[in-house]
Design an enzyme around this catalytic site. Structure first.
Site, short mmCIF file in Angstrom:
data_model
loop_
_atom_site.label_atom_id
_atom_site.label_comp_id
_atom_site.label_asym_id
_atom_site.label_seq_id
_atom_site.Cartn_x
_atom_site.Cartn_y
_atom_site.Cartn_z
N GLY A 123 3.59 68.76 55.43
CA GLY A 123 2.34 68.94 56.16
C GLY A 123 1.62 70.17 55.66
N GLN A 179 -4.32 76.90 55.03
CA GLN A 179 -3.15 77.36 54.25
C GLN A 179 -3.47 77.46 52.75
OE1 GLN A 179 -0.34 74.40 56.37
NE2 GLN A 179 1.00 76.07 55.75
N CYS A 195 7.49 76.19 57.54
CA CYS A 195 6.07 76.20 57.19
C CYS A 195 5.93 76.75 55.78
CB CYS A 195 5.32 77.08 58.18
SG CYS A 195 3.56 77.25 57.85
N LEU A 196 5.10 76.11 54.97
CA LEU A 196 4.92 76.59 53.59
C LEU A 196 4.30 77.99 53.55
CD1 LEU A 196 3.72 73.29 51.86
CD2 LEU A 196 5.90 74.46 51.50
N HIS A 210 2.13 71.03 64.85
CA HIS A 210 2.28 72.24 64.00
C HIS A 210 0.99 72.46 63.19
CE1 HIS A 210 4.72 74.86 61.16
NE2 HIS A 210 3.66 74.58 60.42
N GLU A 211 0.46 71.38 62.60
CA GLU A 211 -0.73 71.51 61.74
C GLU A 211 -1.99 71.78 62.56
OE1 GLU A 211 -0.20 72.02 58.73
OE2 GLU A 211 1.84 71.26 58.66
N HIS A 236 -2.37 75.34 63.23
CA HIS A 236 -2.96 76.11 62.12
C HIS A 236 -4.49 76.16 62.23
CE1 HIS A 236 0.22 77.24 59.35
NE2 HIS A 236 0.76 76.04 59.38
C1 Y12 Z 1 8.25 69.48 61.32
C2 Y12 Z 1 8.01 70.83 61.47
C3 Y12 Z 1 7.02 71.44 60.76
C4 Y12 Z 1 6.21 70.71 59.92
C5 Y12 Z 1 5.10 71.40 59.19
C6 Y12 Z 1 5.15 71.23 57.71
N1 Y12 Z 1 6.14 72.08 57.13
C7 Y12 Z 1 6.50 71.99 55.82
O1 Y12 Z 1 6.00 71.15 55.12
C8 Y12 Z 1 7.49 72.97 55.34
C9 Y12 Z 1 7.92 72.96 54.09
C10 Y12 Z 1 8.85 73.93 53.50
C11 Y12 Z 1 9.23 73.76 52.18
C12 Y12 Z 1 10.07 74.67 51.57
O2 Y12 Z 1 10.37 74.57 50.24
C13 Y12 Z 1 11.41 73.80 49.76
O3 Y12 Z 1 12.11 73.15 50.50
C14 Y12 Z 1 11.59 73.80 48.30
C15 Y12 Z 1 10.58 75.71 52.29
O4 Y12 Z 1 11.54 76.54 51.67
C16 Y12 Z 1 11.18 77.74 51.12
O5 Y12 Z 1 10.08 78.17 51.31
C17 Y12 Z 1 12.20 78.45 50.36
C18 Y12 Z 1 10.20 75.91 53.60
C19 Y12 Z 1 9.33 75.00 54.22
C20 Y12 Z 1 6.45 69.37 59.79
C21 Y12 Z 1 7.46 68.76 60.50
CO CO Z 2 2.65 75.46 58.77
#
Ligand code: Y12
Ligand code: CO
Length: 175
Positions: free
Chosen positions: A45, A50, A95-96, A137-138, A141
């Site tokens: 997401g 962001q 969260c990214l 969550h989004e 933001h």
């Molecule tokens: C459930 C809860 C929150 C969301 C919001 C969207 N969140 C993400 O897309 C998070 C992504 C994310 C990716 C990461 O990177 C890797 O896995 C390679 C990460 O790890 C690091 O930053 C090291 C952390 C979060 C959607 C659904």
């Molecule tokens: Co986020």
């Protein structure tokens, strides 16, 4: 084009995003670049703020039953509004914009959302499970709210300490 993700504690993440009024090529280009950025960062997401654009636009790509993500499962939401909610659920969110941190957050279990697609057509979705959590969550933001803003005082203090430590380590490993 892959864009740079704005990371906490950047102040832009506190901004309230503005409604989208033009459903033009500029918006389509932004959404395409957001998709490339999200996929390239292993995200599911992403909100426009962001990547530094204070527009009420977000994208979601929740993996299917086979844990596969593809353009077919992409949802783009412009000007989303939650119209109904029910139940409560807890999920360990990430969260990214807050890399490497995951925290248990309470959300509504199911929601109904009215939104527009990239061409301005009105849509409605009833969401459950991970999709419901990700939409909430989004949408947060778009209001300038991060999942860490929902932590208790003590959990937030712990997070701030740990986040600063990790940031410092990252800086050192780059130098
Ligand atoms: C459930 C809860 C929150 C969301 C919001 C969207 N969140 C993400 O897309 C998070 C992504 C994310 C990716 C990461 O990177 C890797 O896995 C390679 C990460 O790890 C690091 O930053 C090291 C952390 C979060 C959607 C659904
Ligand atoms: Co986020």
């Amino acid at each position: 084009m892959k864009l740079t993700i704005v990371e906490y504690p950047d102040k832009r993440l506190k901004e309230k995003s503005k409604s989208v009024v033009k459903f033009d090529q500029e918006l389509h280009r932004l959404l395409d670049a957001m998709y490339e950025t999200m996929v390239g960062s292993n995200g599911i997401g992403l909100a426009a703020i962001q990547v530094g654009h204070a527009k009420r636009a977000l994208i979601l790509n929740i993996p299917d039953e086979d844990d596969e993500q593809s353009i077919d499962t992409l949802i783009e939401m412009i000007n989303p509004v939650i119209t109904q909610t029910s139940g409560v659920t807890t999920y360990q969110e990430g969260c990214l914009s807050v890399p490497s941190f995951y925290e248990d957050i309470d959300r509504y279990e199911s929601i109904t959302v009215n939104y527009q697609d990239r061409d301005g057509n009105t849509k409605r979705i009833e969401a459950y499970g991970l999709l419901s959590i990700a939409i909430q969550h989004e949408i947060d933001h778009l209001e300038g709210v991060l999942f860490i803003d929902k932590l208790s005082y003590s959990r937030r203090k712990k997070f701030e300490k740990e986040y600063k430590r990790v940031q410092k380590e990252k800086k050192l490993s780059k130098s």
